[in-house]
Design a protein around this motif. Structure first.
Motif, PDB file in Angstrom:
ATOM      1  N   THR A 391       0.807  -1.223   0.000  1.00 23.48           N
ATOM      2  CA  THR A 391       0.000   0.000   0.000  1.00 23.48           C
ATOM      3  C   THR A 391       0.842   1.274   0.000  1.00 23.48           C
ATOM      4  N   SER A 392       2.154   1.172  -0.141  1.00 27.88           N
ATOM      5  CA  SER A 392       3.017   2.344  -0.147  1.00 27.88           C
ATOM      6  C   SER A 392       2.759   3.186  -1.400  1.00 27.88           C
ATOM      7  N   PRO A 393       3.269   4.431  -1.440  1.00 26.30           N
ATOM      8  CA  PRO A 393       2.966   5.317  -2.576  1.00 26.30           C
ATOM      9  C   PRO A 393       3.310   4.733  -3.939  1.00 26.30           C
ATOM     10  N   ASP A 413      -7.558   4.319  -4.454  1.00 24.45           N
ATOM     11  CA  ASP A 413      -7.249   4.000  -3.063  1.00 24.45           C
ATOM     12  C   ASP A 413      -7.583   2.555  -2.713  1.00 24.45           C
ATOM     13  N   ALA A 414      -8.504   1.967  -3.469  1.00 25.42           N
ATOM     14  CA  ALA A 414      -8.914   0.591  -3.203  1.00 25.42           C
ATOM     15  C   ALA A 414      -8.187  -0.411  -4.095  1.00 25.42           C
TER      16      ALA A 414
END
Length: 523
Positions: A391-393, A413-414
């Motif tokens: 989930t990192s950038p 985001d999902a």
């Protein structure tokens, strides 16, 4: 000839190298990145890799325009990095197949530059040249002229910068056309073997062959092209045991007869692939709805009729392969949710074929249709985005958080990612993992094990089939709960199931909910 036995339980994983894992922080995936993720592939359960082209290239077609077939491009590393990757993969019992691009080169290749010379030389006939610079198209072949001093036009296979190598013509109908036995075409075959030997000697386990059925032109009966590949496959088998040839042909009955071990059902070739996975909203779009449509509007028989023709044609000699997707088409998640994908993978990993999983499909990465073209990708670009590890950038794709990735990371985001799904036992990743494990341990799920359909194929909602002696699979991609009544075959035990209930009566029944699936052991 029969194919290597290890294909019976092979599950391939296709890696697009520039988008898989960036180990050096420059924003482009590389061989060191693949090596760093080999344990992930072991955990997933796959036992063979197909790596898209990683050879020296100007990258106007993402590496399918090659300037040196025997050198890894610097953006991926070096030949030494490839050697280390092969050793590391083999230590984990993972085989590696490279992409072989025999039909064309980049227009920057030294062979083509020599061929462009107005003075005759040893490369003059290595490409297809007309004697007339004004020809733009002849039959199905496009030509380019006006870019060289040579008086003539050269044939291209795809883009203008991809001149077609000369392997001869099946029918000689024009003065510029040469037979497959002419010196130019024979030199192309010799160079093809030289390239193959270079990588086979370094330990690769085979090749996926790009546009395999198109090398010999003007060959409507496919006589010349089959003769060519029979020669090449016999040469390979005589010198390198247990290696494989996988064709991008789309006609398994022809490809296996030509000496290949595996051929794909594809969006361009066998119509059965379209019937299974593609529809009006996919790329490429199709008029009819696919069978894996959650509204139950497809027809399994459209796939089955075509598949059975090819499976019977190649039985005992080779295999059909059905990929989850690839770098040229939209991903299976397009228009489907995780529940749909679980049903789809239950089928793909229990059906009698050699499965190929495109990187990221195991977590449901999405097709980003809105992306601008990159390196000749056009609409295909949306299926080539960086692997989503966490989930990192930068989704764990690069070690350098300041890097500009080769393609944008999915901004949703999902968006799915590996780390989150590995923590969730009910995720798509774990479902795929369980199915691969089941396929690797059950002889009844081997690629050539028998398959008997137990329900009507049209429209096929729900669908039940028996694999070998002891496994029954039931799937229901549709929106309505359904019941399957089968003859009593013995005690039935669910191995993997969702939305199913088994009832015993005169025979036995499986009640299966919408988007339901079940794999059952029969004793």
């Amino acid at each position: 000839m029969s194919a290597p036995a290890w294909l019976e339980q092979a599950v391939f994983y296709q890696i697009y190298p520039q988008s898989f894992c960036d180990a050096n922080g420059d924003g482009i995936g590389d061989l060191a990145g693949i090596e760093a993720r080999l344990d992930y592939l072991t955990d997933l359960g796959v036992n063979a890799l197909w790596i898209n082209p990683c050879y020296a290239s100007p990258f106007r077609d993402a590496g399918y325009d090659i300037v040196d077939h025997m050198r890894v491009d610097a953006r991926y590393g070096s030949n030494a990095d490839m050697d280390r990757l092969i050793v590391a993969a083999h230590a984990r019992d993972i085989r590696i197949c490279l992409d072989l691009v025999p039909g064309h080169t980049s227009d920057q290749h030294p062979w083509f530059k020599a061929s462009c010379d107005a003075a005759p030389n040893s490369h003059s006939d290595r490409y297809i040249w007309t004697n007339n610079p004004w020809i733009k198209r002849d039959g199905e072949i496009d030509f380019i002229s006006g870019t060289t001093d040579r008086s003539g036009a050269y044939a291209i296979n795809f883009f203008a910068h991809q001149p077609a190598l000369n392997y001869g013509f099946g029918r000689l109908q024009r003065g510029y056309q040469q037979s497959a036995d002419a010196p130019g075409p024979r030199a192309s075959v010799a160079a093809l073997k030289e390239v193959m030997a270079f990588w086979l000697d370094r330990g690769v386990d085979g090749f996926r062959v790009d546009l395999a059925g198109t090398l010999v032109k003007g060959d409507p009966e496919h006589i010349g092209i089959r003769r060519l590949w029979r020669e090449v496959s016999a040469w390979m088998r005589d010198r390198y045991s247990d290696r494989v040839l996988i064709s991008e042909w789309g006609c398994p009955d022809l490809a296996i007869d030509a000496g290949f071990d595996v051929d794909f059902m594809l969006h361009d070739g066998t119509p059965g692939y379209d019937a299974l996975l593609l529809g009006p909203t996919t790329f490429p779009p199709r008029r009819a709805t696919s069978y894996f449509d959650d509204e139950g509007r497809g027809d399994f028989a459209r796939f089955l009729d075509n598949f059975e023709f090819h499976r019977r044609s190649v039985a005992g000699s080779g295999y059909v392969a059905i990929p989850s997707s690839n770098h040229d088409i939209s991903r299976p998640s397009h228009g489907r949710d995780a529940a749909d994908l679980k049903v789809l993978y239950t089928f793909l990993l229990t059906w009698p074929h050699v499965p190929f999983i495109y990187y990221g499909d195991e977590i449901g990465m999405r097709y980003m249709a809105e992306l601008p073209s990159k390196e000749g990708g056009y609409q295909r670009t949306g299926s080539r985005t960086p692997m989503q590890w966490d989930t990192s950038p930068l989704a764990g794709f690069s070690t350098n958080l300041e890097a500009q990735p080769y393609l944008p990371i999915d901004p949703d985001d999902a968006r799915p990612d590996v780390a989150s799904q590995r923590e969730d036992r009910e995720s798509l990743w774990h479902h795929v993992n369980r199915l691969i494990y089941l396929r690797s341990t059950e002889r009844d799920l081997m690629a050539s094990a028998s398959c008997e359909l137990l329900t009507d194929s049209s429209p096929g909602y729900p669908l039940a089939y028996r694999r070998g002696e002891s496994l029954i699979v039931v799937i229901n991609p549709g929106p309505m709960a359904a019941q399957v009544k089968l003859p009593k075959l013995g005690d039935v035990n669910p191995v993997i199931s969702h939305h199913t209930r088994v009832e015993h009566s005169v025979g036995w029944r499986v009640r299966i909910g919408p988007q339901g699936y079940g794999v059952f052991s029969v004793t």
